[in-house]
Design a protein around this motif. Structure first.
Motif, PDB file in Angstrom:
ATOM      1  N   ALA A 250       1.700   0.438  12.135  1.00  0.00           N
ATOM      2  CA  ALA A 250       0.678   0.345  13.192  1.00  0.00           C
ATOM      3  C   ALA A 250       1.325  -0.060  14.512  1.00  0.00           C
ATOM      4  O   ALA A 250       0.846   0.303  15.584  1.00  0.00           O
ATOM      5  N   ILE A 272       6.008  -0.053   0.106  1.00  0.00           N
ATOM      6  CA  ILE A 272       4.724   0.095  -0.597  1.00  0.00           C
ATOM      7  C   ILE A 272       4.156   1.471  -0.291  1.00  0.00           C
ATOM      8  O   ILE A 272       3.955   1.812   0.879  1.00  0.00           O
ATOM      9  N   GLN A 275      -0.064   6.109  -1.808  1.00  0.00           N
ATOM     10  CA  GLN A 275      -0.470   7.499  -2.011  1.00  0.00           C
ATOM     11  C   GLN A 275      -0.040   8.041  -3.367  1.00  0.00           C
ATOM     12  O   GLN A 275      -0.830   8.636  -4.090  1.00  0.00           O
TER      13      GLN A 275
END
Ligand SMILES: NC(=O)c1ccc[n+]([C@@H]2O[C@H](COP(=O)([O-])OP(=O)(O)OC[C@H]3O[C@@H](n4cnc5c(N)ncnc54)[C@H](OP(=O)(O)O)[C@@H]3O)[C@@H](O)[C@H]2O)c1
Length: 332
Positions: A250, A272, A275
């Motif tokens: 982000a 991590i 998906q």
């Protein structure tokens, strides 16, 4: 609504390369092939949905498209022996909402291998308060716990007012960890204290640590959701033999650091990926979220909108002015 039709957010590319979303009526038969047709009851909004709704080709290649990487609902039709009509299920990630019509439509059709049986102690609504963001927070905490970061340890959480960060703060504080939250973009100290942060610090100024390969050792572990300088700060500040998880960008995708935190302090860095997380770890994480980690203020973390209220919320994610989780009630 006529039989065989449903409502969905549809993003279209207009002339001049602009992307606009609108709620449209769609045909169920137009959904992609798959084993399980799910009537979506709740969805949720994630950072990736904002990217998909904004025309980000790294997330979604072809438009028109229905975003929504999360959906929870009831099985309507199943060609798989593993799922039966009426069963309550959760579908998150894989290709859902990326290049497969997503959970911001009232129906999805997906491969059976993407579908998780909803734990009974979690409602469909609660499962979407977590959504992919909460699931990713769970994966991050599970990594730290499996590594040996135990109850009572101090953990730094970055991007703490965001979807992943706010669930990570909540799980960790509920599970007996001591949480320091980084909060910078908008002052949300009262909110962060209310979900269990015992210390709140501003975004560190990179100029203050420029040229320093390591900083004072402060936390046993860190959950980073921001990337860039924030991840570098976490790696430089975690105590010897501690661990840091990295799930997001982000702030930035680029990092610039030395090897010293790894070779002089033995810091472990865990990536991590929600998906393509294997099903065994996926179900284990959902069971933790539904059980031991289920914090009593789960409802407080979320605001609910209907499908018609989704576009302004996506704009807020784009502007960085939202906090916590936004769930989407997909009833008519
Ligand atoms: N790897 C995976 O499987 C996975 C899964 C889900 C999400 N993600 C990624 O994880 C990240 C977080 O997702 P999310 O859903 O929590 O997003 P989000 O709700 O938009 O939250 C991101 C938070 O990061 C902080 N932030 C944003 N820009 C920043 C900057 N320039 N410097 C410092 N802090 C900044 C803000 O928190 P404050 O205002 O508190 O500072 C913001 O609330 C995203 O990059 C997303 O793509 C990855």
């Amino acid at each position: 609504m006529a039989e065989n039709t449903y409502r969905a957010l549809v993003v279209r590319e207009s002339e001049g390369g602009k992307f606009n979303g609108a709620i449209e009526t769609m045909q169920i038969e137009g959904l992609p092939a798959g084993d399980v047709l799910v009537r979506v009851r709740y969805s949720s909004l994630n950072y990736k949905d904002m990217l998909s709704a904004s025309g980000n080709r790294g997330v979604t290649r072809k438009y028109p498209h229905t975003p929504g990487i999360d959906g929870a609902g009831t099985v309507e039709e199943s060609g798989s022996p593993d799922f039966k009509k009426g069963e309550e299920v959760i579908v998150t990630s894989y290709d859902l909402g990326m290049n497969t019509s997503g959970g911001l439509g009232q129906y999805i059709r997906v491969p059976a291998s993407w579908v998780v049986k909803k734990p009974s102690s979690l409602s469909l609504r609660e499962s979407m308060i977590y959504g992919t963001a909460g699931f990713t927070a769970g994966l991050s905490v599970l990594r730290l716990v499996d590594y040996g970061i135990g109850k009572g340890s101090s953990v730094l959480v970055t991007g703490a007012t965001g979807g992943v960060g706010s669930v990570a703060v909540s799980i960790l504080s509920h599970a007996g960890f001591k949480v320091t939250a980084v909060n910078g973009l908008n002052d949300e100290s009262a909110f962060l204290e209310s979900i269990g942060a015992s210390e709140i610090i501003p975004i560190p100024d990179p100029a203050e640590s420029a040229g320093k390969p390591m900083l004072k050792e402060r936390w046993d572990a860190a959950v980073d959701t921001v990337g860039g300088n924030m991840l570098v700060f976490a790696l430089r500040s975690v105590k010897g033999n501690g661990a840091v998880t990295c799930c997001g960008n982000a702030g930035s995708a680029d990092i610039s650091l030395t090897v010293y935190p790894f070779i002089l302090r033995g810091i472990a860095l865990f990536g991590i990926d929600s998906q393509n997380c294997p099903m065994e770890r996926r179900t284990r994480t959902w069971n933790m979220l539904a059980g031991e980690w289920k914090f009593p203020w789960l409802e407080k973390l979320s605001a609910e909108v209907g499908l018609d209220g989704v576009i302004p919320q996506i704009d807020r994610i784009r502007a960085g002015t939202h906090r916590g989780r936004i769930i989407v009630n997909m009833q008519d």
